[in-house]
Design a protein around this motif. Structure first.
Motif, PDB file in Angstrom:
ATOM      1  N   LEU A  52       0.831  -1.204   0.000  1.00 32.86           N
ATOM      2  CA  LEU A  52       0.000   0.000   0.000  1.00 32.86           C
ATOM      3  C   LEU A  52       0.868   1.258   0.000  1.00 32.86           C
ATOM      4  O   LEU A  52       0.589   2.216  -0.728  1.00 32.86           O
ATOM      5  CB  LEU A  52      -0.940  -0.010   1.211  1.00 32.86           C
ATOM      6  N   GLU A  53       1.928   1.249   0.774  1.00 34.37           N
ATOM      7  CA  GLU A  53       2.830   2.404   0.827  1.00 34.37           C
ATOM      8  C   GLU A  53       3.514   2.616  -0.517  1.00 34.37           C
ATOM      9  O   GLU A  53       3.650   3.747  -0.987  1.00 34.37           O
ATOM     10  CB  GLU A  53       3.873   2.206   1.936  1.00 34.37           C
ATOM     11  N   ILE A  54       3.936   1.526  -1.147  1.00 35.49           N
ATOM     12  CA  ILE A  54       4.564   1.624  -2.473  1.00 35.49           C
ATOM     13  C   ILE A  54       3.586   2.239  -3.472  1.00 35.49           C
ATOM     14  O   ILE A  54       3.941   3.133  -4.240  1.00 35.49           O
ATOM     15  CB  ILE A  54       5.043   0.231  -2.943  1.00 35.49           C
ATOM     16  N   GLU A  55       2.355   1.780  -3.459  1.00 32.36           N
ATOM     17  CA  GLU A  55       1.342   2.308  -4.380  1.00 32.36           C
ATOM     18  C   GLU A  55       1.016   3.767  -4.074  1.00 32.36           C
ATOM     19  O   GLU A  55       0.799   4.560  -4.975  1.00 32.36           O
ATOM     20  CB  GLU A  55       0.071   1.456  -4.332  1.00 32.36           C
ATOM     21  N   ARG A  56       1.027   4.126  -2.797  1.00 37.52           N
ATOM     22  CA  ARG A  56       0.777   5.517  -2.416  1.00 37.52           C
ATOM     23  C   ARG A  56       1.879   6.419  -2.956  1.00 37.52           C
ATOM     24  O   ARG A  56       1.616   7.506  -3.492  1.00 37.52           O
ATOM     25  CB  ARG A  56       0.682   5.648  -0.900  1.00 37.52           C
ATOM     26  N   LEU A  57       3.124   5.963  -2.856  1.00 38.26           N
ATOM     27  CA  LEU A  57       4.249   6.743  -3.375  1.00 38.26           C
ATOM     28  C   LEU A  57       4.175   6.868  -4.897  1.00 38.26           C
ATOM     29  O   LEU A  57       4.446   7.941  -5.451  1.00 38.26           O
ATOM     30  CB  LEU A  57       5.571   6.105  -2.953  1.00 38.26           C
ATOM     31  N   LYS A  58       3.799   5.786  -5.567  1.00 39.07           N
ATOM     32  CA  LYS A  58       3.624   5.843  -7.019  1.00 39.07           C
ATOM     33  C   LYS A  58       2.540   6.850  -7.383  1.00 39.07           C
ATOM     34  O   LYS A  58       2.688   7.632  -8.320  1.00 39.07           O
ATOM     35  CB  LYS A  58       3.230   4.470  -7.572  1.00 39.07           C
ATOM     36  N   ASN A  59       1.454   6.816  -6.628  1.00 37.25           N
ATOM     37  CA  ASN A  59       0.337   7.733  -6.873  1.00 37.25           C
ATOM     38  C   ASN A  59       0.780   9.183  -6.703  1.00 37.25           C
ATOM     39  O   ASN A  59       0.437  10.051  -7.512  1.00 37.25           O
ATOM     40  CB  ASN A  59      -0.822   7.394  -5.944  1.00 37.25           C
ATOM     41  N   GLU A  60       1.539   9.466  -5.661  1.00 37.32           N
ATOM     42  CA  GLU A  60       2.024  10.826  -5.429  1.00 37.32           C
ATOM     43  C   GLU A  60       2.927  11.282  -6.576  1.00 37.32           C
ATOM     44  O   GLU A  60       2.846  12.427  -7.026  1.00 37.32           O
ATOM     45  CB  GLU A  60       2.779  10.903  -4.110  1.00 37.32           C
ATOM     46  N   LYS A  61       3.791  10.380  -7.052  1.00 35.46           N
ATOM     47  CA  LYS A  61       4.693  10.717  -8.149  1.00 35.46           C
ATOM     48  C   LYS A  61       3.903  11.012  -9.423  1.00 35.46           C
ATOM     49  O   LYS A  61       4.173  12.000 -10.112  1.00 35.46           O
ATOM     50  CB  LYS A  61       5.657   9.555  -8.389  1.00 35.46           C
ATOM     51  N   ILE A  62       2.914  10.187  -9.713  1.00 32.59           N
ATOM     52  CA  ILE A  62       2.099  10.396 -10.902  1.00 32.59           C
ATOM     53  C   ILE A  62       1.299  11.683 -10.781  1.00 32.59           C
ATOM     54  O   ILE A  62       1.162  12.434 -11.751  1.00 32.59           O
ATOM     55  CB  ILE A  62       1.179   9.174 -11.154  1.00 32.59           C
ATOM     56  N   GLN A  63       0.790  11.978  -9.593  1.00 35.56           N
ATOM     57  CA  GLN A  63       0.038  13.211  -9.383  1.00 35.56           C
ATOM     58  C   GLN A  63       0.926  14.427  -9.598  1.00 35.56           C
ATOM     59  O   GLN A  63       0.508  15.415 -10.201  1.00 35.56           O
ATOM     60  CB  GLN A  63      -0.567  13.237  -7.974  1.00 35.56           C
ATOM     61  N   ALA A  64       2.172  14.362  -9.132  1.00 32.07           N
ATOM     62  CA  ALA A  64       3.107  15.472  -9.333  1.00 32.07           C
ATOM     63  C   ALA A  64       3.401  15.669 -10.821  1.00 32.07           C
ATOM     64  O   ALA A  64       3.443  16.806 -11.309  1.00 32.07           O
ATOM     65  CB  ALA A  64       4.402  15.217  -8.566  1.00 32.07           C
ATOM     66  N   GLN A  65       3.575  14.564 -11.544  1.00 28.21           N
ATOM     67  CA  GLN A  65       3.802  14.655 -12.985  1.00 28.21           C
ATOM     68  C   GLN A  65       2.588  15.258 -13.676  1.00 28.21           C
ATOM     69  O   GLN A  65       2.718  16.094 -14.570  1.00 28.21           O
ATOM     70  CB  GLN A  65       4.091  13.273 -13.577  1.00 28.21           C
ATOM     71  N   TYR A  66       1.406  14.838 -13.262  1.00 31.30           N
ATOM     72  CA  TYR A  66       0.172  15.366 -13.845  1.00 31.30           C
ATOM     73  C   TYR A  66       0.082  16.875 -13.613  1.00 31.30           C
ATOM     74  O   TYR A  66      -0.247  17.633 -14.522  1.00 31.30           O
ATOM     75  CB  TYR A  66      -1.039  14.656 -13.251  1.00 31.30           C
ATOM     76  N   ASP A  67       0.375  17.298 -12.390  1.00 28.30           N
ATOM     77  CA  ASP A  67       0.316  18.729 -12.072  1.00 28.30           C
ATOM     78  C   ASP A  67       1.299  19.520 -12.939  1.00 28.30           C
ATOM     79  O   ASP A  67       0.959  20.599 -13.440  1.00 28.30           O
ATOM     80  CB  ASP A  67       0.608  18.960 -10.586  1.00 28.30           C
ATOM     81  N   GLU A  68       2.512  18.985 -13.116  1.00 31.10           N
ATOM     82  CA  GLU A  68       3.496  19.652 -13.965  1.00 31.10           C
ATOM     83  C   GLU A  68       3.003  19.764 -15.399  1.00 31.10           C
ATOM     84  O   GLU A  68       3.132  20.817 -16.034  1.00 31.10           O
ATOM     85  CB  GLU A  68       4.815  18.867 -13.964  1.00 31.10           C
ATOM     86  N   LEU A  69       2.452  18.671 -15.904  1.00 28.59           N
ATOM     87  CA  LEU A  69       1.955  18.671 -17.277  1.00 28.59           C
ATOM     88  C   LEU A  69       0.787  19.636 -17.447  1.00 28.59           C
ATOM     89  O   LEU A  69       0.670  20.305 -18.479  1.00 28.59           O
ATOM     90  CB  LEU A  69       1.540  17.261 -17.702  1.00 28.59           C
TER      91      LEU A  69
END
Length: 76
Positions: A16-33
């Motif tokens: 769950l923690e690994i998936e949460r970190l992946k989600n945060e990374k993807i969200q940051a990329q989305y925000d940048e885009l």
């Protein structure tokens, strides 16, 4: 059996923690885009040769309002 369930629970928490970190990374990329896309739209609108003057004015007004909001937040 209790120990087995505890191990399984720990493994699930780790996953769950690994998936949460992946989600945060993807969200940051989305925000940048999204910011890049907005900037590109604004640059494109500004560089138009008068064909979409109304849309350009609306986008510039929106940017001015956003800047005003930021200034108001900084003044608080």
């Amino acid at each position: 059996m209790h120990n087995e369930i505890k191990r399984e629970n720990a493994e699930l928490k780790r996953l769950l923690e690994i998936e949460r970190l992946k989600n945060e990374k993807i969200q940051a990329q989305y925000d940048e885009l999204e910011v890049s896309y907005t900037n590109l739209k604004t640059a494109t609108a500004i560089s138009l040769n008068g064909s979409d003057v109304k849309e350009t004015k609306l986008r510039l007004s929106k940017l001015v309002r956003e800047v005003d909001k930021c200034i108001a937040l900084l003044n608080e």
